[in-house]
Design a protein around this motif. Sequence first.
Motif, PDB file in Angstrom:
ATOM      1  N   LEU A   6      -8.671  96.562 -74.915  1.00  0.00           N
ATOM      2  CA  LEU A   6      -8.737  95.740 -73.752  1.00  0.00           C
ATOM      3  C   LEU A   6      -8.105  96.420 -72.453  1.00  0.00           C
ATOM      4  CD1 LEU A   6      -9.701  93.009 -73.135  1.00  0.00           C
ATOM      5  CD2 LEU A   6      -7.617  91.898 -73.705  1.00  0.00           C
ATOM      6  N   GLY A   7      -7.078  97.175 -72.795  1.00  0.00           N
ATOM      7  CA  GLY A   7      -6.593  97.846 -71.417  1.00  0.00           C
ATOM      8  C   GLY A   7      -7.510  98.845 -70.925  1.00  0.00           C
ATOM      9  N   LEU A   8      -8.136  99.405 -71.891  1.00  0.00           N
ATOM     10  CA  LEU A   8      -9.110 100.380 -71.277  1.00  0.00           C
ATOM     11  C   LEU A   8     -10.549  99.716 -70.501  1.00  0.00           C
ATOM     12  CD1 LEU A   8      -9.361 103.063 -74.495  1.00  0.00           C
ATOM     13  CD2 LEU A   8      -8.583 103.486 -71.776  1.00  0.00           C
ATOM     14  N   LEU A   9     -10.877  98.677 -71.474  1.00  0.00           N
ATOM     15  CA  LEU A   9     -11.931  97.834 -70.862  1.00  0.00           C
ATOM     16  C   LEU A   9     -11.772  97.234 -69.440  1.00  0.00           C
ATOM     17  CD1 LEU A   9     -12.757  95.798 -73.988  1.00  0.00           C
ATOM     18  CD2 LEU A   9     -14.079  98.159 -73.188  1.00  0.00           C
ATOM     19  N   GLN A  79     -21.265  93.715 -82.388  1.00  0.00           N
ATOM     20  CA  GLN A  79     -21.427  94.342 -83.954  1.00  0.00           C
ATOM     21  C   GLN A  79     -20.300  95.526 -83.804  1.00  0.00           C
ATOM     22  OE1 GLN A  79     -25.651  94.612 -83.598  1.00  0.00           O
ATOM     23  NE2 GLN A  79     -25.772  92.783 -85.233  1.00  0.00           N
ATOM     24  N   ASP A  80     -20.350  96.559 -82.720  1.00  0.00           N
ATOM     25  CA  ASP A  80     -19.606  97.636 -82.892  1.00  0.00           C
ATOM     26  C   ASP A  80     -17.990  97.180 -82.908  1.00  0.00           C
ATOM     27  OD1 ASP A  80     -18.190 100.212 -82.483  1.00  0.00           O
ATOM     28  OD2 ASP A  80     -19.125 100.357 -80.368  1.00  0.00           O
ATOM     29  N   ILE A 118     -17.455 100.951 -76.131  1.00  0.00           N
ATOM     30  CA  ILE A 118     -17.358  99.700 -75.303  1.00  0.00           C
ATOM     31  C   ILE A 118     -17.134  99.879 -73.853  1.00  0.00           C
ATOM     32  CG2 ILE A 118     -16.455  97.474 -75.142  1.00  0.00           C
ATOM     33  CD1 ILE A 118     -16.345  97.479 -78.445  1.00  0.00           C
ATOM     34  N   VAL A 119     -16.136 100.703 -73.556  1.00  0.00           N
ATOM     35  CA  VAL A 119     -15.770 100.969 -72.008  1.00  0.00           C
ATOM     36  C   VAL A 119     -17.111 101.316 -71.461  1.00  0.00           C
ATOM     37  CG1 VAL A 119     -14.757 102.526 -70.433  1.00  0.00           C
ATOM     38  CG2 VAL A 119     -13.445 101.440 -72.274  1.00  0.00           C
ATOM     39  N   SER A 124     -21.341 100.467 -67.662  1.00  0.00           N
ATOM     40  CA  SER A 124     -22.885 100.669 -67.150  1.00  0.00           C
ATOM     41  C   SER A 124     -23.528  99.492 -66.623  1.00  0.00           C
ATOM     42  CB  SER A 124     -23.623 101.364 -68.497  1.00  0.00           C
ATOM     43  OG  SER A 124     -23.900 100.257 -69.200  1.00  0.00           O
ATOM     44  N   TYR A 125     -22.823  98.216 -67.013  1.00  0.00           N
ATOM     45  CA  TYR A 125     -23.449  97.107 -66.378  1.00  0.00           C
ATOM     46  C   TYR A 125     -22.568  96.351 -65.325  1.00  0.00           C
ATOM     47  CZ  TYR A 125     -27.498  97.772 -69.506  1.00  0.00           C
ATOM     48  OH  TYR A 125     -28.525  98.283 -70.051  1.00  0.00           O
TER      49      TYR A 125
END
Length: 192
Positions: A6-9, A79-80, A118-119, A124-125
């Motif tokens: 979550l921190g990376l995200l 899913q990932d 996931i990051v 990308s969006y």
Amino acid sequence: MAAPVLGLLMAASAAAATEESFKKPDWDQIANIKEAALHLAQMQRTQGANRAFQFIDACYRTHSLQVEYSRPFEACIAQDYLETRILALIYSRMPPETLKRLGMPTPKMLADTMGRRIVTAFKSYNVPVSEVQAFKKLVDEHGFPVFFKALFPDSKVPEITDDPQNSDAAPTDDVPAKDAPKDDAPNNDKKQ
């Protein structure tokens, strides 16, 4: 597992997105997450974890081509996250030396590689931090119980923790013994 991810995200999303520039999903995210969780769990039960990861990889490759963030792409991310979380729970029950001897990733390695995927997906969006946080919460609250119960129908759904090494959160039924990993488990270089 979730705290470092979550921190990376949040860091990646904060640099790239604002609330105003992101078009909020207009689909039922909870239904999408539950459907994605059930589909992947059924696949894993019948075809194994390697097939589930191959499906996730194909999902990202296909749906990342869309111009806007979409329902199918969001399902790929869910899913990932779910597949990685389950494998981290299972692998956390195995001694590190056994994982190493068998060429299997540690729970931390699984979490780190999933975090990078996931990051990249959210970035990308230009998905803002608030949306990333809300999505993670929906997957944890609605997707994880569906996924877990489909894989381990006779087991109690464990509490979700942010520690990939927490063996107390691992399922206790339908899981291989500490020295008997599943034959279809991914190896260290899968999905990096």
